[in-house]
Every structure is written in structure tokens, then in C-alpha cells.
Write a protein that holds these residues in place. Structure first.
Motif, PDB file in Angstrom:
ATOM      1  N   GLN A  24       3.467  -9.205  -1.880  1.00 28.84           N
ATOM      2  CA  GLN A  24       2.041  -8.538  -1.503  1.00 28.84           C
ATOM      3  C   GLN A  24       1.409  -7.913  -2.837  1.00 28.84           C
ATOM      4  OE1 GLN A  24       0.676  -7.679   1.562  1.00 28.84           O
ATOM      5  NE2 GLN A  24       2.268  -9.203   2.597  1.00 28.84           N
ATOM      6  N   SER A  26      -0.739  -5.578  -5.363  1.00 22.03           N
ATOM      7  CA  SER A  26      -0.697  -4.139  -5.454  1.00 22.03           C
ATOM      8  C   SER A  26      -2.525  -4.052  -5.487  1.00 22.03           C
ATOM      9  CB  SER A  26      -0.055  -3.525  -6.904  1.00 22.03           C
ATOM     10  OG  SER A  26      -0.745  -4.424  -8.046  1.00 22.03           O
ATOM     11  N   ASP A  43       0.739  -1.915  -2.591  1.00 24.18           N
ATOM     12  CA  ASP A  43       0.419  -3.040  -1.760  1.00 24.18           C
ATOM     13  C   ASP A  43      -0.904  -2.378  -0.699  1.00 24.18           C
ATOM     14  OD1 ASP A  43       1.309  -1.339   0.949  1.00 24.18           O
ATOM     15  OD2 ASP A  43       3.253  -1.949  -0.098  1.00 24.18           O
ATOM     16  N   PHE A  44      -1.433  -3.007  -0.037  1.00 19.75           N
ATOM     17  CA  PHE A  44      -2.788  -2.747   0.467  1.00 19.75           C
ATOM     18  C   PHE A  44      -2.441  -1.828   1.559  1.00 19.75           C
ATOM     19  CE2 PHE A  44      -6.403  -3.599   3.453  1.00 19.75           C
ATOM     20  CZ  PHE A  44      -7.607  -3.122   2.693  1.00 19.75           C
ATOM     21  N   GLY A  45      -1.280  -2.206   2.449  1.00 18.59           N
ATOM     22  CA  GLY A  45      -0.918  -1.018   3.465  1.00 18.59           C
ATOM     23  C   GLY A  45      -0.880   0.460   2.891  1.00 18.59           C
ATOM     24  N   SER A  46      -0.309   0.356   1.906  1.00 18.28           N
ATOM     25  CA  SER A  46       0.058   1.620   1.155  1.00 18.28           C
ATOM     26  C   SER A  46      -1.401   2.597   0.791  1.00 18.28           C
ATOM     27  CB  SER A  46       1.018   1.861  -0.037  1.00 18.28           C
ATOM     28  OG  SER A  46       2.235   1.308   0.305  1.00 18.28           O
ATOM     29  N   LEU A  48      -4.268   2.016   2.270  1.00 17.41           N
ATOM     30  CA  LEU A  48      -5.034   2.345   3.368  1.00 17.41           C
ATOM     31  C   LEU A  48      -4.447   3.277   4.023  1.00 17.41           C
ATOM     32  CD1 LEU A  48      -5.625  -1.016   5.365  1.00 17.41           C
ATOM     33  CD2 LEU A  48      -7.083   0.237   4.029  1.00 17.41           C
ATOM     34  N   ARG A  49      -3.015   3.873   4.060  1.00 18.72           N
ATOM     35  CA  ARG A  49      -2.551   4.984   4.625  1.00 18.72           C
ATOM     36  C   ARG A  49      -2.929   5.869   3.526  1.00 18.72           C
ATOM     37  NH1 ARG A  49       1.359   1.129   5.595  1.00 18.72           N
ATOM     38  NH2 ARG A  49       2.545   1.741   3.636  1.00 18.72           N
TER      39      ARG A  49
END
Length: 57
Positions: A24, A26, A43-46, A48-49
Motif C-alpha cells: 500500500q 503511504s 497508508d490511505f486507510g490510516s 482517512l481514519r
């Protein structure tokens, strides 16, 4: 580097330079004027969160 947002001098983007073929990317902030960069999330999920509303402050 895949740009998510920017204004011509500064960008937020997905950084694929170190993730490898299956990893993934960064998320990083890049400044073209002073040639600097800052890691924002692994990563993109982190990323967004980690976003919050200004109403929370």
C-alpha cells in the motif's frame, strides 16, 4: 506519486516509491518550493481514519 490534492506548489499524494509491487502506498505532503516532503500516514486507510471535522475542535 499520485496526486490527491494540490495547488501547483504543494500536494498531498499517494507515494508508491517504497511500497513495492504488492504494498500500500503511504500518504505524503510535498512542497515544490522548498523541495520538502512530510509523511502523513503509512497508508490511505490510516489517512482517512485520521481526518477529523473542524466542528470537533
Amino acid at each position: 506519486m499520485v496526486v490527491i490534492s494540490g495547488d501547483g506548489h504543494c500536494w498531498i499524494g499517494l507515494d508508491y516509491r517504497t511500497c513495492g509491487r504488492q504494498g500500500q502506498p503511504s500518504v505524503a505532503w510535498f512542497d515544490a518550493d522548498d523541495e520538502s516532503e512530510l509523511a502523513l500516514a503509512p497508508d490511505f486507510g490510516s489517512f482517512l481514519r485520521g481526518l477529523t471535522s473542524t466542528a470537533e475542535f
